[in-house]
Design an enzyme around this catalytic site. Structure first.
Site, PDB file in Angstrom:
ATOM      1  N   ASN A  45      -8.604   6.188  12.343  1.00  0.00           N
ATOM      2  CA  ASN A  45      -9.274   6.011  13.772  1.00  0.00           C
ATOM      3  C   ASN A  45      -8.903   7.722  14.361  1.00  0.00           C
ATOM      4  O   ASN A  45      -9.492   8.613  13.502  1.00  0.00           O
ATOM      5  CB  ASN A  45      -8.358   4.948  14.746  1.00  0.00           C
ATOM      6  CG  ASN A  45      -7.093   4.993  14.693  1.00  0.00           C
ATOM      7  OD1 ASN A  45      -6.594   4.471  13.466  1.00  0.00           O
ATOM      8  ND2 ASN A  45      -6.439   4.976  15.619  1.00  0.00           N
ATOM      9  N   ASP A  46      -8.217   7.748  15.273  1.00  0.00           N
ATOM     10  CA  ASP A  46      -8.042   9.114  16.151  1.00  0.00           C
ATOM     11  C   ASP A  46      -8.143  10.327  15.067  1.00  0.00           C
ATOM     12  O   ASP A  46      -7.339  10.516  14.218  1.00  0.00           O
ATOM     13  CB  ASP A  46      -6.852   9.178  17.047  1.00  0.00           C
ATOM     14  CG  ASP A  46      -6.905   7.957  17.678  1.00  0.00           C
ATOM     15  OD1 ASP A  46      -7.473   7.192  17.826  1.00  0.00           O
ATOM     16  OD2 ASP A  46      -5.564   7.987  18.568  1.00  0.00           O
ATOM     17  N   GLN A  62      -5.537   9.656  12.016  1.00  0.00           N
ATOM     18  CA  GLN A  62      -4.871   8.331  11.823  1.00  0.00           C
ATOM     19  C   GLN A  62      -5.641   7.694  10.713  1.00  0.00           C
ATOM     20  O   GLN A  62      -6.723   7.508  10.552  1.00  0.00           O
ATOM     21  CB  GLN A  62      -5.172   7.238  13.140  1.00  0.00           C
ATOM     22  CG  GLN A  62      -4.565   8.235  14.313  1.00  0.00           C
ATOM     23  CD  GLN A  62      -2.941   7.848  14.412  1.00  0.00           C
ATOM     24  OE1 GLN A  62      -2.581   6.800  14.480  1.00  0.00           O
ATOM     25  NE2 GLN A  62      -2.348   8.820  13.876  1.00  0.00           N
ATOM     26  N   TRP A  70      -6.599  -1.454  10.728  1.00  0.00           N
ATOM     27  CA  TRP A  70      -5.564  -0.832  10.998  1.00  0.00           C
ATOM     28  C   TRP A  70      -4.324  -1.215  10.441  1.00  0.00           C
ATOM     29  O   TRP A  70      -4.031  -2.616  10.225  1.00  0.00           O
ATOM     30  CB  TRP A  70      -5.572  -1.040  12.634  1.00  0.00           C
ATOM     31  CG  TRP A  70      -4.504  -0.079  13.315  1.00  0.00           C
ATOM     32  CD1 TRP A  70      -5.018   1.310  13.809  1.00  0.00           C
ATOM     33  CD2 TRP A  70      -3.124  -0.203  13.553  1.00  0.00           C
ATOM     34  NE1 TRP A  70      -3.807   1.813  14.358  1.00  0.00           N
ATOM     35  CE2 TRP A  70      -2.869   0.979  14.165  1.00  0.00           C
ATOM     36  CE3 TRP A  70      -2.232  -1.356  13.462  1.00  0.00           C
ATOM     37  CZ2 TRP A  70      -1.613   1.113  14.838  1.00  0.00           C
ATOM     38  CZ3 TRP A  70      -0.996  -0.975  13.844  1.00  0.00           C
ATOM     39  CH2 TRP A  70      -0.562   0.094  14.589  1.00  0.00           C
ATOM     40  N   ARG A 169       2.582   8.025  24.511  1.00  0.00           N
ATOM     41  CA  ARG A 169       2.290   8.449  23.436  1.00  0.00           C
ATOM     42  C   ARG A 169       1.232   9.736  23.408  1.00  0.00           C
ATOM     43  O   ARG A 169       0.526   9.830  24.392  1.00  0.00           O
ATOM     44  CB  ARG A 169       1.459   7.434  22.625  1.00  0.00           C
ATOM     45  CG  ARG A 169       0.544   6.563  23.444  1.00  0.00           C
ATOM     46  CD  ARG A 169       0.239   5.413  22.322  1.00  0.00           C
ATOM     47  NE  ARG A 169      -1.203   4.616  23.120  1.00  0.00           N
ATOM     48  CZ  ARG A 169      -0.812   3.683  24.059  1.00  0.00           C
ATOM     49  NH1 ARG A 169       0.404   3.061  24.167  1.00  0.00           N
ATOM     50  NH2 ARG A 169      -1.658   2.914  24.250  1.00  0.00           N
ATOM     51  N   ASP A 170       0.873  10.336  22.281  1.00  0.00           N
ATOM     52  CA  ASP A 170       0.170  11.334  21.954  1.00  0.00           C
ATOM     53  C   ASP A 170       0.283  12.570  22.766  1.00  0.00           C
ATOM     54  O   ASP A 170      -0.449  12.966  23.518  1.00  0.00           O
ATOM     55  CB  ASP A 170      -1.503  10.681  22.613  1.00  0.00           C
ATOM     56  CG  ASP A 170      -1.589   9.368  22.049  1.00  0.00           C
ATOM     57  OD1 ASP A 170      -1.090   8.861  21.029  1.00  0.00           O
ATOM     58  OD2 ASP A 170      -2.401   8.449  22.671  1.00  0.00           O
ATOM     59  N   GLU A 224      -4.380   7.533  27.169  1.00  0.00           N
ATOM     60  CA  GLU A 224      -3.974   7.967  25.872  1.00  0.00           C
ATOM     61  C   GLU A 224      -4.595   9.452  25.874  1.00  0.00           C
ATOM     62  O   GLU A 224      -5.735   9.733  26.233  1.00  0.00           O
ATOM     63  CB  GLU A 224      -4.626   6.985  24.951  1.00  0.00           C
ATOM     64  CG  GLU A 224      -4.068   5.479  24.923  1.00  0.00           C
ATOM     65  CD  GLU A 224      -4.816   4.727  23.962  1.00  0.00           C
ATOM     66  OE1 GLU A 224      -4.030   4.432  23.004  1.00  0.00           O
ATOM     67  OE2 GLU A 224      -5.945   4.237  23.785  1.00  0.00           O
TER      68      GLU A 224
END
Ligand SMILES: *[C@@H]1O[C@H](CO)[C@@H](O)[C@H](O)[C@H]1NC(C)=O
Ligand SMILES: *[C@@H]1O[C@H](CO)[C@@H](O)[C@H](O)[C@H]1NC(C)=O
Ligand SMILES: *[C@@H]1O[C@H](CO)[C@@H](O)[C@H](O)[C@H]1NC(C)=O
Ligand SMILES: *[C@@H]1O[C@H](CO)[C@@H](O)[C@H](O)[C@H]1NC(C)=O
Ligand SMILES: *[C@@H]1O[C@H](CO)[C@@H](O)[C@H](O)[C@H]1NC(C)=O
Ligand SMILES: *[C@@H]1O[C@H](CO)[C@@H](O)[C@H](O)[C@H]1NC(C)=O
Ligand SMILES: *[C@@H]1O[C@H](CO)[C@@H](O)[C@H](O)[C@H]1NC(C)=O
Ligand SMILES: *[C@@H]1O[C@H](CO)[C@@H](O)[C@H](O)[C@H]1NC(C)=O
Ligand SMILES: *[C@@H]1O[C@H](CO)[C@@H](O)[C@H](O)[C@H]1NC(C)=O
Ligand SMILES: *[C@@H]1O[C@H](CO)[C@@H](O)[C@H](O)[C@H]1NC(C)=O
Ligand SMILES: CC(=O)N[C@H]1CO[C@H](CO)[C@@H](O)[C@@H]1O
Length: 559
Positions: A45-46, A62, A70, A169-170, A224
């Site tokens: 993912n990201d 990710q 996931w 987060r992030d 996010e």
């Protein structure tokens, strides 16, 4: 996000003559891409912490090393010399410590003085608390920066006071202010408002929270993957996050509601005030977005080698978990895009990085063709249309008969849904049919329509997936946006990167992007065709079309 579900599967590995390895041949894997980044198998993912350091591009992402869904989230790590061909290394970060045992979630890299890169990332503990952590390279002399060490001072930040530990987060790339202190933002939701929490540090390791956030919005929920960077108001060059000087404005991006929203504003590093100049963050199809299709959790970096800002985004699947298990993989990264401020200063422009041209093989062109209203689509011959880069310019004259709309404010997504490719108008729909089968049972239509509003003309750009596949259980959404251009005096252009199951479209030379995922059953590999079409009643001129077969990128594991 999905829970961790581990699945075993077979993967067909093929070693090519040139030594590259990729998962399966396209006849077994018709949705695998040829020139978009994806690991050999498994879930991604990201994009995380992209950077250029010591002559090497690094892309982290990710990644589940154990399966196509996931789970077990690690920081996959790949390096490149050209943003096109990649070497895959072992994951840089794996969930092993109490503070990240449930996942090494997204984050960023910052190049501290030295220069020394660090990773700031979110870890999730076994109680699903989100904590911020730091890692640094084990050996700065290793040009690949293969090994990363988690700092023994981790976690560097925990959710305290008004911060909800599952909404924290992030961390962004840090930038330095005129006081010599580093700053970074973390995505959160405070009192129900999407928020970019602001932190300070003197050394990049120890961080304290500012008593006010950089920015927040009462119109949205959780933010996010915040990204914050300056763009030049004079030209296309990118600038480093810590640049201080005139002729810049700042971009703040937040991910929410499944999309990448951004605001352009002015930032005062003395007071850390960010004031929106464009429409402030909200949930609306009229709000500025990087992409009006499938594109999320993006991250940009400053490429000092070519003085440009480069953007990556996660393009997820529109098929099912079962399909992911069958394919053995899930998720793509967009083709990296250069980003700069438009001439109007009211929005950004995005364009595939120039290195993509290295992949262009056989070229096909067409010129000055009058596309008569409501005629059959015109086939573009001689192209391997499942893996192609195409650029086309249209022009329209005398718009006095353009369809009227009674307001200058319309939801473009809704308009594309109501007036899809098969709904005839006057100027439009005209555009291209990609990944189209021979008898047009399947196609994805990327097209335009011109409307006359009370005060101006409006150019609508749509990507209509409703006919993209005869398969039933795949997403076939229709996406749309407006292009800020004057159709009487400017050509209407479209560039599309077509790559088996992804169509990344850039309208108006990068004024708007729409990315779609499609899963044709018939129009695969050599059965995929490209057409130009005009389903409006008025003639449209195809001024030029240039299309290239695209070569495959090399994506090679080197352990
Ligand atoms: C660090 O990397 C360099 C370059 O690859 C290598 O020569 C050196 O042995 C490495 N040092 C250690 C301690 O691994
Ligand atoms: C940073 O934090 C570590 C661990 O908490 C501490 O040992 C160190 O003294 C701090 N350094 C500074 C400059 O505050
Ligand atoms: C914290 O956030 C979660 C969503 O991530 C939400 O379900 C929960 O209610 C929040 N807790 C509080 C105390 O607001
Ligand atoms: C920015 O512009 C102002 C006024 O034109 C000038 O005084 C100042 O030196 C400039 N600052 C930088 C860093 O160039
Ligand atoms: C594309 O691939 C073909 C076949 O491998 C090769 O002959 C050609 O040189 C490549 N073209 C470019 C521009 O790399
Ligand atoms: C539309 O195109 C056709 C075919 O090129 C041409 O015959 C016709 O005159 C054009 N109509 C207008 C209004 O320009
Ligand atoms: C534009 O089109 C309208 C309607 O078809 C026509 O009446 C008008 O004469 C045209 N104008 C020009 C300049 O061709
Ligand atoms: C063009 O319009 C006709 C009539 O509405 C429709 O049958 C056809 O599918 C349309 N073509 C495309 C490419 O959507
Ligand atoms: C496309 O538009 C036509 C005509 O307006 C409509 O009948 C059809 O349902 C639409 N298709 C989709 C998928 O929305
Ligand atoms: C179009 O092609 C598909 C697959 O080749 C076939 O199943 C279908 O019957 C064809 N449709 C028409 C209208 O010819
Ligand atoms: C190989 C490995 O570590 N797999 C783990 C992935 O995560 C699940 C739970 O989310 C564990 O059960 C597996 O052991």
């Amino acid at each position: 996000m999905l829970g961790g579900c581990v699945v075993s599967f077979f993967l067909f590995l093929v070693v090519n003559g040139d030594g590259s390895v990729h998962a399966s041949q396209h006849h077994l894997q018709p949705y695998r891409t040829g020139f978009h980044f994806q690991p050999l198998k498994n879930w991604i993912n990201d994009p995380n912490g992209p950077m250029y350091f010591n002559g090497v591009y690094h892309l982290f992402y990710q990644y589940n090393p154990y399966g196509p869904l996931w789970g077990n989230i690690s920081w996959g790590h790949s390096i490149s010399h050209d943003l096109v061909n990649w070497f895959i290394l072992e994951p840089a970060l794996s969930p092993k410590e109490t503070y990240d045992i449930e996942g090494c979630l997204s984050g960023s890299t910052t190049i501290l003085d030295g220069p020394k890169p660090i990773i700031l990332y979110t870890g999730q503990d076994s109680d699903k608390n989100q904590l911020q952590n730091l890692a640094f390279p084990k050996n700065l002399s290793d040009p690949l920066l293969k090994d990363w060490i988690k700092w023994d001072g981790n976690p560097i930040l925990t959710a305290v006071n008004d911060i909800n530990s599952s909404q924290f987060r992030d961390p962004s790339t840090a930038w330095m202010g005129p006081d010599g202190k580093w700053r970074m933002v973390i995505g959160s939701e405070i009192n129900g408002h999407g928020t970019a929490l602001l932190y300070y540090s003197s050394n990049g390791f120890n961080w304290t929270r500012s008593d006010k956030p950089l920015h927040f919005s009462s119109e949205t929920g959780m933010w996010e993957c915040p990204d914050f960077y300056p763009v030049s108001s004079v030209g296309k060059n990118g600038i480093d996050v810590s640049f201080q000087g005139n002729n810049t404005v700042h971009v703040l991006k937040a991910s929410y509601n499944g999309h990448e929203y951004y605001v352009i504003g002015s930032y005062d590093p003395q007071t850390d005030q960010f004031l929106a100049v464009t429409q402030d963050f909200r949930v609306s199809n009229m709000q500025l977005r990087y992409d009006y299709g499938r594109f999320y959790a993006s991250k940009s970096f400053y490429d000092s080698a070519k003085q440009r800002r480069v953007l990556w985004g996660w393009v997820d699947e529109g098929d099912s978990e079962l399909d992911a298990i069958k394919k053995g993989w899930s998720g793509l990264q967009s083709f990296p895009r250069s980003v700069w401020l438009s001439d109007t200063h009211k929005q950004l422009v995005q364009w595939p990085v120039e290195e993509i041209e290295k992949l262009r093989a056989k070229q096909v062109n067409m010129k000055n063709i009058e596309l008569k209203g409501e005629t059959s689509p015109l086939k573009v011959p001689g192209l391997r249309a499942s893996q192609a880069d195409i650029e086309v310019f249209f022009s329209v004259t005398n718009l006095s008969d353009a369809e009227q709309i009674d307001s200058d404010v319309f939801d473009p997504q809704l308009l594309c849904e109501q007036k899809n490719a098969s709904s005839s108008g006057s100027f439009g729909p005209f555009g291209i049919l990609v990944l189209a089968s021979k008898n047009l049972t399947e196609y994805t239509a990327v097209f335009f329509r011109v409307f006359k509003g009370p005060n101006k003309f409006h150019v609508l750009m749509c990507s209509d997936q409703s006919r993209s596949s005869v398969a039933e259980k795949v997403d076939k959404s229709i996406y749309g946006t407006f292009l800020d251009l004057d159709p009487l005096h400017e050509k209407i252009s479209l560039r599309s990167l077509i790559d088996h199951s992804i169509v990344e479209s850039f309208g108006g030379e990068g004024l708007a992007c729409i990315t779609a995922r499609v899963y044709p059953k018939i129009a695969i590999n050599k059965h995929a065709k490209l057409y130009v079409f005009n389903n409006g009643t008025k003639n449209v001129t195809l001024s030029s079309l240039n299309a290239w077969n695209m070569n495959k990128t090399r994506i090679v594991p080197i352990g």
